[in-house]
Design an enzyme around this catalytic site. Structure first.
Site, short mmCIF file in Angstrom:
data_model
loop_
_atom_site.label_atom_id
_atom_site.label_comp_id
_atom_site.label_asym_id
_atom_site.label_seq_id
_atom_site.Cartn_x
_atom_site.Cartn_y
_atom_site.Cartn_z
CB ILE A 162 -15.49 0.88 -1.55
CG1 ILE A 162 -15.22 -0.29 -2.49
CG2 ILE A 162 -16.94 1.33 -1.60
CD1 ILE A 162 -15.96 -1.57 -2.10
CB VAL A 197 -0.97 0.00 1.20
CG1 VAL A 197 -1.81 1.28 1.23
CG2 VAL A 197 -1.87 -1.23 1.15
CE LYS A 248 -11.00 -5.20 5.58
NZ LYS A 248 -10.87 -6.18 4.48
CG ASP A 258 -9.49 -8.39 6.86
OD1 ASP A 258 -8.68 -7.50 7.16
OD2 ASP A 258 -10.25 -8.31 5.87
#
Lengths: 436, 436
Positions: free
Chosen positions: A136, A14, A205, A201
């Site tokens: 998103i 990233v 979120k 994970d």
């Protein structure tokens, strides 16, 4: 106005995406933000790789403390991951009055309350669009776009690895173990895939989204977490027969008794849009009392999609931190003195594909004439459909799909085709877009 | 902190939705915005109806000038529509230093440049999330969520009336004229549907999105506008046979030569998510160079969906206008002192539906035992699938889908079912959500 200076903690997938996108789109991003945003310092244990990735364009150090303590740095981007060093450096950056951008869902889902409190006290932002559903802008939608609503529930496909595995299991009728190995080979699953396949994970979120939707503290420890490891191909098949698909959903729902916060494999009706989200893609469905259902879809992971969210946060902070009216969000996204006058093309110059339907005499040579005309206009045919003439009819329909070409070429060809004695009436033209 | 005072110009469908949602969700919206937002004045030619709708809770006048000239009003919401009075009042509100929220796509697509310039000079916001795709926060996504990206193209189903008509034409094989009448009867099309069916409304919205995506002025006069009135059922059928659906798309694309800005019926591959957006729903697909494709889906019109966007703008302005750090966008959407401690439910208390698979002996009475146990736990069955036993097998699979019930009821029933001598091994339980 002087640039906003950014320090990067960690330059892996990233981090390098963030560096590259910020550099590639520097001019356009500056026109939007009103100030140049520059990564001036990078901390990474692998300093050689960091220097290579950044082309000597910024200072590279191995100790993140040098970034968070550097008085020249305005915003710290934390991309280390995990709870240890990352937490320590984020808190130090806040204590030093720096805004923080992070993609670290694990950190926020477990220590978010402490971090946000510290940030609030120092009057700095901790932005984390990249922590949920990658590129998103779902945090922004929940936190700003849907503020009118009493949010009733959220259901999200928020882990690409498991959605890829479930899609493959369904498409190919394979068992979990086989598909997991394939996913690892293709890079859709990590060498140690535990956090993904066990639902951890996704639960991180979902925990963050629940907090934003309902105004409750983050509390990952109370989430129900169930992965896809025990899911059998048999059940996917039976679900299909009953009109359902199985997806790993992160669900947060408001009920009279309290909040449901849960991640587990879920049957959902196959006709729902979200049931058709395949492969490594993410999608979040939000039900609000005023707006009804809205859905947000895109890439939930990867270098540049995640970087897209990190940089959006950098622009947000740049716009917000500079609090005079001229530097709020510009009406048309770009600063008023940074608009361009790129021309709008006349329709004749537009490039697209076409569906053409014509009614022709059912006799030899007709198709040859038409294809010759199209070839003369350098229009190539992608697909064709010719119907048998109806009983007692002497005419038949020909349908052609063309490859991309300019509208003026198609118009010229249509005029010539319509002039053929074997073609009746006008040619029907509808444009076609692959959107791929 | 004293309330933000809002003046409403026009209280028709969207205006009454705005009034109702703001009132119904007052407490939650205030917790998000940091200040109470109150409609204190309404201008509408039909003052009687306006008084009735607002229950005498705010001042009602017939002349909008009284609203825009009222020094007590902080934000003016323009919901009159059209270019005449609306433009005049918006410009007066700006001149008086008031922020403006508008849902008026026609006004912005044609006079936006003048309006935004005036607003910039006075240092006020003109917010218009409701002008494009109703309740979907697409303006926010384009203007803030995707700022990292060089946006390559946008393709949107941004007119619900035409999408409803096209869906019906395809589903029922009917011609345009027939379906239009049905749409008018159902309230999906207006008595004079010209703006919708001729593509003008979609072109207004595409014009606004193009400006935001590419940093160009709004220029509706250069858009190519083509509606669905000439579309024939034949072409929808042929397209289907070739694997495509026909949608009215608003397209804005950046090319080397300039910007394409066009609205027309378009074939798109049936497998794309956006091809499966049916009825009056809207969806916008955006292609960015970093994030790839993202899609935004929801209701594009209607009283409360559009009000959702209007109020989001009111909250945005409230948060931005109050520019000290405590009143920027809060980390978790709600102001830090306005969080609640609603409990997270333990899984046993969660309510959902279930898929249950069990392997049973192929003999009489088995099903009776199982259904009795479920009935005892007040679990009702929604669907069932019982397979024939395989050749030479004495056991068979039974699959049941239940209606909603509490997890603890299902767990109790499963324990009893597993104890039956006619049931082999464990019951497989997967949760099911209708998401409807």
């Amino acid at each position: 106005m002087k640039p906003i200076k950014v320090g990067l903690l960690g330059i892996g997938t990233v981090g390098s995406g963030t560096f590259n996108v910020l550099k590639r789109n520097q001019e356009e991003i500056t026109r939007r933000a009103g100030r140049s945003i520059q990564i001036t310092m990078v901390a990474d244990l692998n300093t050689d790789r960091a220097r290579e990735l950044t082309n000597g364009e910024c200072e590279v150090v191995s100790d993140g403390n040098l970034v968070v303590n550097n008085p020249d740095i305005d915003i710290v981007v934390e991309l280390i991951g995990g709870y240890g060093v990352a937490k320590d450096l984020v808190l130090k950056a806040i204590a030093n009055g720096k805004h923080v951008v992070t993609a670290n869902k694990a950190l926020l889902a477990t220590h978010g309350n402490e971090i946000f409190k510290a940030a609030q006290q120092k009057g700095v932002m901790v932005a984390f669009e990249a922590a949920v559903a990658g590129g998103i802008p779902i945090i922004k939608a929940l936190r700003e776009g849907l503020t009118a609503n009493r949010i009733q529930w959220i259901a999200g496909i928020i882990n690409g690895t498991t959605n890829f595995i479930l899609s493959e299991m369904r498409d190919k009728g394979l068992d979990f173990d086989v598909v997991l190995k394939e996913a690892q080979r293709l890079g859709y699953a990590e060498a140690d895939p535990t956090f993904d396949i066990e639902g951890v994970d996704a639960a991180h979120k979902a925990t963050i989204m629940a907090a934003i939707a309902f105004g409750i503290p983050v509390q990952f420890d109370k989430a129900h977490v169930e992965g896809i490891t025990r899911l059998q191909a048999t059940d996917i098949r039976y679900a299909e027969q009953l009109g359902y698909r199985i997806k790993l959903l992160g669900i947060a729902r408001r009920t009279d008794g309290g909040i449901e916060l849960r991640v587990h494999p879920t049957l959902i009706p196959a006709k729902r849009l979200i049931a058709n989200v395949e492969g490594a893609m993410n999608a979040v469905l939000v039900q609000g009392d005023a707006v009804g259902a809205t859905l947000y879809y895109g890439k939930g992971a990867g270098s540049e999609p995640t970087a897209s969210a990190v940089i959006a946060d950098l622009v947000d902070i740049t716009r917000l931190a500079t609090a005079d009216p001229e530097h709020r969000v510009p009406h048309l996204a770009f600063q008023p003195d940074q608009m361009v006058d790129t021309p709008i093309l006349p329709m004749a110059e537009v490039t697209t594909s076409y569906y053409l339907r014509m009614q022709v005499a059912d006799q030899a040579g007709v198709l040859a004439d038409i294809t010759r005309i199209l070839a003369d206009s350098t229009i190539s045919i992608d697909a064709m459909l010719q119907k048998e003439p109806e009983e007692g009819e002497t005419r038949t329909d020909i349908i052609m799909l063309t490859h991309q070409t300019k509208e003026k070429n198609v118009e010229a060809a249509i005029r010539r085709i319509e002039a053929l004695p074997t073609v009746a009436g006008q040619v029907t033209k509808i444009r076609l877009e692959q959107l791929g």
